[in-house]
Design a protein around this motif. Structure first.
Motif, short mmCIF file in Angstrom:
data_model
loop_
_atom_site.label_atom_id
_atom_site.label_comp_id
_atom_site.label_asym_id
_atom_site.label_seq_id
_atom_site.Cartn_x
_atom_site.Cartn_y
_atom_site.Cartn_z
N ARG A 24 0.79 -1.25 0.12
CA ARG A 24 -0.14 0.03 0.04
C ARG A 24 0.77 1.39 0.14
NH1 ARG A 24 -3.33 -2.92 3.49
NH2 ARG A 24 -2.16 -2.13 5.25
N ARG A 25 1.95 1.34 0.74
CA ARG A 25 2.77 2.31 0.92
C ARG A 25 3.43 2.65 -0.51
NH1 ARG A 25 7.85 2.30 4.90
NH2 ARG A 25 6.11 2.39 6.34
N GLU A 26 3.80 1.76 -1.39
CA GLU A 26 4.32 1.94 -2.45
C GLU A 26 3.31 2.28 -3.70
OE1 GLU A 26 7.88 0.10 -5.31
OE2 GLU A 26 7.51 0.05 -3.44
N ARG A 27 2.21 1.98 -3.39
CA ARG A 27 1.09 2.30 -4.53
C ARG A 27 0.66 3.66 -4.29
NH1 ARG A 27 -1.17 -2.90 -3.50
NH2 ARG A 27 -2.63 -1.93 -2.01
N ARG A 28 0.79 4.02 -2.81
CA ARG A 28 0.49 5.47 -2.55
C ARG A 28 1.48 6.31 -3.17
NH1 ARG A 28 -0.82 3.72 2.70
NH2 ARG A 28 1.18 4.33 3.37
N THR A 29 2.72 5.91 -3.15
CA THR A 29 4.10 6.84 -3.66
C THR A 29 3.92 6.79 -5.09
OG1 THR A 29 5.41 5.81 -1.86
CG2 THR A 29 6.48 6.80 -3.84
N LEU A 30 3.37 5.87 -5.71
CA LEU A 30 3.28 5.71 -7.13
C LEU A 30 2.10 6.88 -7.65
CD1 LEU A 30 3.68 2.10 -8.01
CD2 LEU A 30 5.02 3.84 -8.86
N GLN A 31 1.20 6.82 -6.95
CA GLN A 31 0.09 7.74 -6.99
C GLN A 31 0.48 9.29 -6.92
OE1 GLN A 31 -3.00 6.28 -4.44
NE2 GLN A 31 -3.34 4.52 -5.30
N GLN A 32 1.39 9.52 -6.11
CA GLN A 32 1.84 10.74 -5.77
C GLN A 32 2.82 11.18 -6.60
OE1 GLN A 32 3.14 10.42 -1.71
NE2 GLN A 32 0.98 10.30 -1.03
N GLU A 33 3.51 10.55 -7.67
CA GLU A 33 4.51 10.83 -8.58
C GLU A 33 4.17 12.00 -9.45
OE1 GLU A 33 5.67 7.33 -10.50
OE2 GLU A 33 6.65 6.31 -8.53
N GLY A 34 3.00 12.09 -9.78
CA GLY A 34 2.64 12.94 -10.81
C GLY A 34 2.52 14.52 -10.10
N MET A 113 16.35 -1.10 -5.83
CA MET A 113 15.28 -0.67 -6.82
C MET A 113 14.12 -0.95 -6.87
SD MET A 113 15.63 -0.72 -10.82
CE MET A 113 14.51 -2.20 -10.90
N THR A 114 13.08 0.17 -6.98
CA THR A 114 11.84 -0.15 -6.84
C THR A 114 11.20 0.89 -8.00
OG1 THR A 114 11.14 1.62 -5.33
CG2 THR A 114 11.70 -0.82 -4.25
N PRO A 115 9.99 0.71 -8.42
CA PRO A 115 9.53 1.75 -9.36
C PRO A 115 9.46 3.14 -8.82
CG PRO A 115 8.28 -0.34 -9.62
CD PRO A 115 9.30 -0.60 -8.51
N SER A 116 8.97 3.12 -7.51
CA SER A 116 8.41 4.51 -6.97
C SER A 116 9.97 5.29 -6.80
CB SER A 116 7.83 4.33 -5.58
OG SER A 116 8.90 3.52 -4.85
N ILE A 117 11.10 4.58 -6.64
CA ILE A 117 12.31 5.14 -6.38
C ILE A 117 12.53 5.81 -7.60
CG2 ILE A 117 14.78 5.00 -5.96
CD1 ILE A 117 12.78 4.84 -3.41
N LEU A 118 12.66 5.17 -8.75
CA LEU A 118 12.93 5.42 -10.12
C LEU A 118 11.87 6.40 -10.50
CD1 LEU A 118 13.25 2.06 -12.02
CD2 LEU A 118 15.05 3.33 -10.90
N GLY A 119 10.70 6.46 -9.98
CA GLY A 119 9.68 7.67 -10.42
C GLY A 119 9.85 8.72 -9.95
N ALA A 120 10.68 8.91 -8.75
CA ALA A 120 10.99 10.26 -8.25
C ALA A 120 12.17 10.91 -8.45
CB ALA A 120 10.87 9.71 -6.40
N ALA A 121 13.09 10.16 -9.27
CA ALA A 121 14.20 10.81 -9.53
C ALA A 121 14.06 11.68 -10.92
CB ALA A 121 15.26 9.55 -9.83
N ASP A 122 14.82 12.85 -10.67
CA ASP A 122 14.93 13.69 -12.12
C ASP A 122 15.76 13.22 -13.01
OD1 ASP A 122 13.14 16.09 -10.94
OD2 ASP A 122 14.43 15.92 -9.30
N LEU A 123 16.92 12.46 -12.60
CA LEU A 123 17.83 12.00 -13.62
C LEU A 123 18.45 10.34 -13.05
CD1 LEU A 123 20.04 12.19 -15.91
CD2 LEU A 123 21.41 13.48 -14.26
N ILE A 124 18.57 9.41 -13.87
CA ILE A 124 18.90 8.37 -13.53
C ILE A 124 20.07 7.92 -14.19
CG2 ILE A 124 18.04 5.87 -13.33
CD1 ILE A 124 15.20 6.95 -13.43
#
Length: 234
Positions: A24-34, A113-124
């Motif tokens: 649930r925590r990661e899904r919330r993070t993904l929802q907040q990425e935008g 690595m997780t999708p939310s971590i990647l989604g939050a980065a400005d440069l990878i």
């Protein structure tokens, strides 16, 4: 003393060392990425396999350099695609890094690595093309802000030579810089040139020193470009 990582860059490890993308925590993070993120500090993420050699060293060394050029404006983190939480940075790499003034690796703890971590980065910045493909398989929309470290450094050198550095506008920010760089990606791909950083793990001690010597000039180029991108607009 180690600089603490920005919370948004560091996932909470599970007992077996893997991320939990379905939580649930990661899904919330993904929802907040935008949602809009604070303009400063902006985030850069380095990635390799275990987050104990290439991305661990790259994180510490790039943070040191960017702090000297643009203090407080960029946070650097690191992750691995296949993290073993029992492993730590090999002592030969700790020693090689310290010879170049890069400290903190002895206490480094790897992050998965997780999708939310990647989604939050400005440069990878990936260690190799294989890592980059793995990252983009998980987060395809990150294509305009994901490079290998050597690819981005080569691209910056070429674009600076062509434009006198004018292609990086102050105030554009890390993600804006990454998106502009992605439009010129082909400039970094000379025939026969490797854009990968070889993995020194399980190799001879000299391999860690060679890795450090290979990465430092690339990190210097990237740090300078990032400092220009996050400088206040004139």
């Amino acid at each position: 003393m180690d600089r603490p990582r920005r919370p948004g860059l560091t996932p909470t490890p599970s007992p077996d060392g893997a991320g939990t993308p379905g939580s649930r925590r990661e899904r919330r993070t993904l929802q907040q990425e935008g949602a809009a993120r604070p303009a400063s500090p902006q985030t850069v993420l380095l990635a390799c396999t275990g987050n104990i050699c290439r991305s661990a060293f790259g994180e510490k060394a790039l943070q040191l350099r960017i702090d000297a050029l643009a203090p407080g404006r960029v946070d650097v983190g690191g992750v691995g695609t296949q993290v073993n939480m029992r492993l730590r940075v090999p002592p030969p790499l700790v020693a090689a890094a310290e010879e170049h003034g890069v400290t903190g690796l002895a206490s480094h703890v790897p992050s998965q690595m997780t999708p939310s971590i990647l989604g939050a980065a400005d440069l990878i910045l990936a260690a190799t093309g294989d890592h980059m493909r793995r990252l983009l398989h998980d987060v395809p929309r990150a294509i305009t802000r994901t490079f290998t470290l050597r690819e981005l450094a080569a691209l910056i050198r070429e674009m600076d030579a062509r434009t006198g550095g004018a292609w990086i506008r102050p105030g554009r920010g890390v993600q804006g810089f990454a998106q502009e760089a992605s439009r010129h990606r082909a400039l970094a791909r000379a025939p026969g040139a490797s854009l990968d950083i070889p993995d020194p793990y399980h190799g001879p001690d000299e391999g860690y020193a060679r890795m450090v010597e290979l990465m430092l000039p690339e990190l210097d180029v990237v740090a300078d470009a990032l400092a220009r991108a996050v400088a206040p607009a004139s």
